[in-house]
Structure formats: C-alpha cells, structure tokens
Design an enzyme around this catalytic site. Structure first.
Site, PDB file in Angstrom:
ATOM      1  N   ARG A 154       0.838  -1.193   0.000  1.00  0.00           N
ATOM      2  CA  ARG A 154       0.000   0.000   0.000  1.00  0.00           C
ATOM      3  C   ARG A 154       0.874   1.244   0.000  1.00  0.00           C
ATOM      4  O   ARG A 154       1.840   1.336   0.753  1.00  0.00           O
ATOM      5  CB  ARG A 154      -0.932   0.011   1.217  1.00  0.00           C
ATOM      6  CG  ARG A 154      -1.882  -1.175   1.238  1.00  0.00           C
ATOM      7  CD  ARG A 154      -2.851  -1.131   2.381  1.00  0.00           C
ATOM      8  NE  ARG A 154      -3.663  -2.343   2.416  1.00  0.00           N
ATOM      9  CZ  ARG A 154      -4.571  -2.622   3.339  1.00  0.00           C
ATOM     10  NH1 ARG A 154      -4.801  -1.755   4.322  1.00  0.00           N
ATOM     11  NH2 ARG A 154      -5.255  -3.739   3.301  1.00  0.00           N
ATOM     12  N   ARG A 164       1.983   0.958  10.139  1.00  0.00           N
ATOM     13  CA  ARG A 164       1.578   1.456   8.820  1.00  0.00           C
ATOM     14  C   ARG A 164       2.758   1.377   7.860  1.00  0.00           C
ATOM     15  O   ARG A 164       3.414   2.368   7.552  1.00  0.00           O
ATOM     16  CB  ARG A 164       1.059   2.892   8.929  1.00  0.00           C
ATOM     17  CG  ARG A 164       0.182   3.330   7.757  1.00  0.00           C
ATOM     18  CD  ARG A 164      -0.307   4.762   7.941  1.00  0.00           C
ATOM     19  NE  ARG A 164      -1.189   4.900   9.072  1.00  0.00           N
ATOM     20  CZ  ARG A 164      -2.498   4.683   9.030  1.00  0.00           C
ATOM     21  NH1 ARG A 164      -3.075   4.300   7.919  1.00  0.00           N
ATOM     22  NH2 ARG A 164      -3.236   4.848  10.122  1.00  0.00           N
ATOM     23  N   GLU A 175      -6.624  -0.870  15.602  1.00  0.00           N
ATOM     24  CA  GLU A 175      -7.231  -1.811  14.654  1.00  0.00           C
ATOM     25  C   GLU A 175      -6.249  -2.899  14.241  1.00  0.00           C
ATOM     26  O   GLU A 175      -5.097  -2.624  13.906  1.00  0.00           O
ATOM     27  CB  GLU A 175      -7.711  -1.060  13.404  1.00  0.00           C
ATOM     28  CG  GLU A 175      -8.306  -1.963  12.342  1.00  0.00           C
ATOM     29  CD  GLU A 175      -8.269  -1.357  10.954  1.00  0.00           C
ATOM     30  OE1 GLU A 175      -8.268  -2.131   9.984  1.00  0.00           O
ATOM     31  OE2 GLU A 175      -8.221  -0.115  10.842  1.00  0.00           O
ATOM     32  N   SER A 187     -10.494  -5.727  10.118  1.00  0.00           N
ATOM     33  CA  SER A 187     -11.814  -5.202   9.758  1.00  0.00           C
ATOM     34  C   SER A 187     -12.591  -6.330   9.100  1.00  0.00           C
ATOM     35  O   SER A 187     -12.114  -6.920   8.121  1.00  0.00           O
ATOM     36  CB  SER A 187     -11.699  -4.025   8.787  1.00  0.00           C
ATOM     37  OG  SER A 187     -11.257  -2.860   9.440  1.00  0.00           O
ATOM     38  N   ARG A 223       0.844  -6.203  12.801  1.00  0.00           N
ATOM     39  CA  ARG A 223       0.169  -5.617  13.958  1.00  0.00           C
ATOM     40  C   ARG A 223       0.013  -6.647  15.080  1.00  0.00           C
ATOM     41  O   ARG A 223       0.054  -6.289  16.260  1.00  0.00           O
ATOM     42  CB  ARG A 223      -1.183  -5.039  13.540  1.00  0.00           C
ATOM     43  CG  ARG A 223      -1.025  -3.853  12.591  1.00  0.00           C
ATOM     44  CD  ARG A 223      -2.332  -3.121  12.342  1.00  0.00           C
ATOM     45  NE  ARG A 223      -2.099  -1.951  11.471  1.00  0.00           N
ATOM     46  CZ  ARG A 223      -2.881  -0.895  11.406  1.00  0.00           C
ATOM     47  NH1 ARG A 223      -3.974  -0.829  12.162  1.00  0.00           N
ATOM     48  NH2 ARG A 223      -2.601   0.111  10.601  1.00  0.00           N
TER      49      ARG A 223
END
Length: 435
Positions: A261, A276, A348, A351, A390
C-alpha cells in the site's frame, strides 16, 4: 456497485443512504443522465418502428413488382439514425457506469449513524490488559532491543516504511502465519489458497479499489497491473464472471500474502514501527455466501478473526463502524482493535465487513438457486485473520518483560521450534527454550 434498477426506482432512498456516510451523491446529475437515457431509448424505439414499417412497405412494393428505391433510401437513413442513437445510448450508459463506479455502498440499517471514527460504537471487550510493574514499552523499542527489527537497513534497501525482520522476530512472523492458517483451515473449515501478488485492473475494479483509490496502489510501470493491497482482491476475484451452484455456498477461503500500500495521504501518521508499512503480511478470510444468510455469516467471520486474538491471549475490543467511517465497498463493518500498552490504546488489527452484492455486481459473481431459472448475485465478506505485523506488535508490547525479553504465547511455541522466550540476540545471548 449499486443496483442500477433499485437506484432508478428509488433515487431519493439511495441519496438518503449515502448521506448517512457523508457522501455527496450528485442525484441531479444521475437523474439528468437517466432522462437523457430514457429520451434516447424512446427515440430509438420510434425509429425502429419506422424502420419496420418501411421494411414492410418495401416487401409489399416488391411483391407487386413496383420500384421501392425511394423507400429504400429512407430505410437507409433510418438505419443510420438508429446506429447513431444506439451509440448515444452506449455513451450515456458508460457515463452512468463511470458515475456509479465512484459511488460507495449504502450502509446497512444496523450500521450506526456517525461522521467519523469518534462515532464508532464499542460492542464488547474481551480480555483484561496486563498490569505492568514497569513502564510500558512501544513495540518498535522492544523489537529493536531484541535485535529483530531493523528499520535503518530496510530504508537503505527500499526507503521509509519498510522493515527487515531477523532472528527470532523473522521466525515469529512465519510462526504467526502458520498458526493463523492452521486455525482457519483445520479449525474453521476454510480452504487455503495461494494467489499471485500481481493483479490486473479488472480484479481491482471488481473489489472496489479502482477507479477511486488508484493513488493508494503500487502500479507496475508501463502495465495495467498492480501489486495487491490485500488478498481480498485476488481471492474474491477467483470466481469473477462465474455462476456457482447454490449448493456450493458458502465458499470460505483463507490466504496468506504480502500486501502493498502506498499509504497516500497518511504522511506523519504512525511513521514508527509496524503499524503502517508499505509492505506487510496478512492472513485474509473471504466468504462468498447466500444473500439470505450474509449477516449471520458476518458474525461467523468476525468470530473466526476473534479466535486468533483469544488464542494468543491478547486483550481486544469489537467496534461497529459508523456510517461515516465505513470503507468504500462495505455495508457493515466490525473492527477488532487490539490493546497496545505501549501506546495506551486499542488499535485496529482486523476489519470484518459485509459488502452484500456490491462487489459481486462489479465482479459478476452469481449463483443459480436450486430449481430456479434466473441467477442471483452472491454476497461477499472478508476480514483480516489477522494482520501479522500488527499482531507481532501486540505480542511485543503485551508479552515484554522488565528486562526486555518477550514471552512467546504458548500456542505459538510449537511453531517456534519450542522457543518460549525471545531475548536480545548477540554473542552469548541465544534464544532460550524455557522461561
């Protein structure tokens, strides 16, 4: 993509639904295109009626031995008019499709109202954060102290927001992927797939990343191909353009990939550590299900992702995203947020979303009901099960000891070759096989 038929019949209901997620749907522009479309179709049908009548007249004249040249001339002109009108209709349809490709899904009725993440609704908390008798440490400091996180050399190789894992943490990443895959395949009934990391534009359009989020992707130079931002893209598109038998549903897939990403627009956010990165590992869960059961299936999928956190002994909470915080394709989403003591907050880690038929319409994934003649769109769901970087960050922060060593969660010990504690690596400081 939204259901065109429903939109045409209920334009204000769609506009109201999109207003819940603060999306400025241009209803007037859509209605203007629809009016143009109706006018063009009406004119096409009128011209075709004239052509049919002229053709019948030509046949009658020829049967009577007469000269139909004057009628044939008009017939040719009608055919040219119809051809031009058909092209105009295609242009209008293309404009409507282009408009709708940039329109997000409508929130489900059970999705909470709200403008942003501050309005998300906590559903439950699971586990109690550990009481520390020493100052909490952030995972990048713990990992660097172990000698297992190397951001400087990663920057030399690739730039900012990359990491090199080494020693025990490289093995921990591999162990986490294996543990998650085994749990989902052996325990939850998913079929494991291994997919390409490069996909075409059609695949990204099918799941909703294109055309709206092109800047978030890594595009291969000179090609209409991209590195995957998540395994959701190749796995959901496995059945693009297919009609599945109803008996095959639900289909459940799990896949471990690296994800890529660009993180466009996130400059200055989470620049330290594993939260991130431009490249990160993730185990994805994808379910293709019958529309009648998709919301029960969302609870099932969320429970499967939660099972990983529970097995690892990591405190977390489940949050229902409000309409204003939903992802582009989602009708309803639960975020799983893991406790990070070093940051003193929940972050988070997964999701879990129900896209209803939004992706299936774009990717044309259908099923044929038993005994029925018409096909119907499946509902698609996915969720992280889990994001590996994460998860590693959460383990480092929750299992660190005062001396900087890290206890390996018991369920991972078999995947770590029996290693129970990670300690700083160096001369005379090997990994220990015992606490």
């Amino acid at each position: 993509m939204l259901d065109m038929k429903f939109l045409r019949q209920n334009p204000q209901a769609v506009a109201d639904g999109l207003a819940r997620r603060r999306f400025p749907f241009d209803l007037d522009a859509f209605l203007a295109l629809e009016e143009r479309r109706r006018e063009t179709i009406t004119e096409v049908e009128r011209k075709k009626g004239q052509r049919n009548a002229a053709s019948a007249e030509v046949a009658k004249i020829k049967r009577q031995g007469g000269d139909a040249a004057h009628v044939l001339a008009g017939l040719g002109a009608l055919s040219e008019d119809i051809k031009a009108l058909d092209e105009k209709t295609r242009d209008v349809d293309a404009a409507v499709t282009e408009l709708l490709l940039g329109v997000p899904n409508i929130p489900h009725a059970t999705t909470p109202d709200g403008a942003n993440e501050n309005d998300n609704v906590e559903i439950r908390r699971v586990g109690v954060p550990r009481a520390l008798d020493f100052p909490a440490m952030e995972h990048q400091d713990v990992g660097t102290g172990l000698g297992g996180l190397d951001f400087e050399r990663a920057a030399k190789l690739s730039g900012a927001r990359f990491v090199v894992l080494r020693g025990g943490l490289a093995r921990l990443e591999r162990a986490l992927a294996a543990f998650m895959l085994d749990t989902h395949t052996l325990g939850h009934g998913y079929t494991e797939v291994a997919t390409p990391y490069i996909v075409n534009a059609e695949s990204l359009t099918g799941t909703g990343q294109l055309p709206k989020f092109a800047e978030d992707l890594f595009k291969l130079d000179g090609q209409a191909a991209y590195l995957i931002p998540t395994a959701e893209v190749p796995v959901t598109n496995l059945h693009r353009g297919e009609v599945l038998p109803e008996a095959a549903l639900p289909l459940a897939y799990t896949c471990h990939t690296q994800c890529f990403r660009s993180e466009a627009g996130s400059y200055g956010k989470d620049t330290k550590g594993l939260i991130r990165l431009h490249q990160f590992g993730k185990v994805e869960l994808v379910r293709l299900v019958h529309p009648d059961t998709s919301y029960q299936e969302l609870e099932v999928l969320t429970g499967h992702a939660e099972a990983i956190l529970q097995a690892l002994g990591l405190p977390y909470r489940v949050v229902a995203l409000c309409a204003g915080d939903l992802g582009f394709s989602s009708a309803k989403t639960y975020d799983l947020e893991v406790w990070l003591p070093g940051q003193d907050k929940y972050r988070e880690i997964s999701s879990c979303s129900n896209f209803e038929d939004f992706q299936a319409r774009r990717a044309d994934i259908r099923f044929k009901p038993e005994g029925g003649k018409k096909t119907a769109l499946v509902h698609t769901l996915n969720g992280s099960g889990l994001a590996i970087g994460r998860t590693m960050a959460a383990i480092l922060e929750n299992y660190v000891r005062k001396d900087g060593s890290v206890v390996v969660p018991p369920v991972l010990v078999p995947f770590m070759g029996g290693t129970e504690v990670l300690e700083p690596e160096g001369p005379g400081r090997p990994e220990r096989k015992g606490a």
